[in-house]
Write an enzyme that holds these catalytic residues in place. Sequence first.
Site, PDB file in Angstrom:
ATOM      1  N   HIS A  85       0.865  -1.182   0.000  1.00  0.00           N
ATOM      2  CA  HIS A  85       0.000   0.000   0.000  1.00  0.00           C
ATOM      3  C   HIS A  85       0.898   1.226   0.000  1.00  0.00           C
ATOM      4  CE1 HIS A  85      -1.356   3.376   2.609  1.00  0.00           C
ATOM      5  NE2 HIS A  85      -2.376   3.372   1.778  1.00  0.00           N
TER       6      HIS A  85
ATOM      7  N   TYR B 203       0.715   9.193  -1.415  1.00  0.00           N
ATOM      8  CA  TYR B 203       1.432  10.457  -1.251  1.00  0.00           C
ATOM      9  C   TYR B 203       0.514  11.587  -1.681  1.00  0.00           C
ATOM     10  CZ  TYR B 203       5.447   7.583  -0.368  1.00  0.00           C
ATOM     11  OH  TYR B 203       6.297   6.655   0.197  1.00  0.00           O
TER      12      TYR B 203
END
Length: 443
Positions: A247, A250
Amino acid sequence: MALHLSRLSASSCWRVAQGSCGALRAWSQRCATGRICRLPGTAGTVHSRELGHGPTARGGPRLGAGLTAALSGLAGLAAAVAFGHVERAEMVPKSTGARSLEPERPEEQDELAGRCSCFMASPVTDLRELQARPGDMKTKMELLIMETQAQVCQALAQVDGGASFSVDRWERKEGGGGISCVLQDGRVFEKAGVSVSVVHGNLSEEASKQMRSRGKMLKTEDGKLPFCAMGVSSVIHPKNPHAPTIHFNYRYFEVEEADGNKQWWFGGGCDLTPTYLNLDDAVHFHRTLKEACDQHGPDLYPRFKKWCDDYFFIAHRGERRGIGGIFFDDLDSPSKEEVFRFVQSCAQAIVPSYIPLVKKHCDDSFTPQEKLWQQLRRGRYVEFNLLYDRGTKFGLFTPGSRIESILMSLPLTARWEYMHSPSENSKEAEILEVLRHPRDWVH
């Protein structure tokens, strides 16, 4: 083995099929060497000033996770985030200087258009608007998340060699939209989703309440608080129980107060969830993330690694979701450019940290018992995302949210068994011990 994997990360698995997009391909190759790399066409020089972080400052706790979850709920991409802490990350003294934005030259506009042609879809923001503000952080971040999406999708498609990504473009009536790329039932991947969202508008009352409850007071006008939020997120579930799930997310946020003052911050992270413990894999993954962090300060990886271990904790099980990685939120110093370069380094580490692991294990043999254990661990993944992930929970309870994107992080299959307990000294018991007591993988 970790060194061997590092060499693999700079080989063909990193130079994925990117067609004739020379700039994106060349950029990817340079970044795979471990040097500080800049996106093609990004102006400026890399500063050598070391980055750090410090305690919460400027009058009380920051919103961090709460606002992040709120904005992600508004965007309909709550599954794209992993927000849970009020703690604020810092990187040494904050810069106050600002640069004026200059119009982009015709050759730069052509280069930007060329870069956009490498994406999975055209940018969420109109190309002409991006060309009109090349130095604006919103432009730089949107290009980064679009390129990250393209690189990851292309790398995954190359490894899978079977299924292709469906590209789903969506719009948010309040402002902005996103692009969701999903691969399902492939040769290697059961489900892989990589989504981008770029949204703007006014914060909802719910988001404002979260801000006030966490000590962040912003000046509003007629109850309105303009914001802009964008990010890239992904959850990848391989079929083989020996290939780990990953996973990453950003993101960047801006909020404009009534007096025109803008507050901004970055957040994100990347974490690994293996079904079985492979020491070499764990070391390679964490070492790659540490190298990305160390370019900007030696204390960033230890801080963000612990933050990740603390966040992905399934309280009712007494165990972490996986073996961690890095996690940070509310990062707003010392300057936009320096924090952006840190986030850029982290994004560039995704493919070399993960793709070699999938290539290594995607054709491993496995038993029905090992597949069963994978399904049980996926059940834990579902439990965390639905019960503890603030972004997912907020999105599910926000009218107008895009449910398909919110639930993109969930695997196609999972299993729950009554009172299941692995045998003592088994491989299943080994990974449970690590999930209950996080380790230091790089020292």
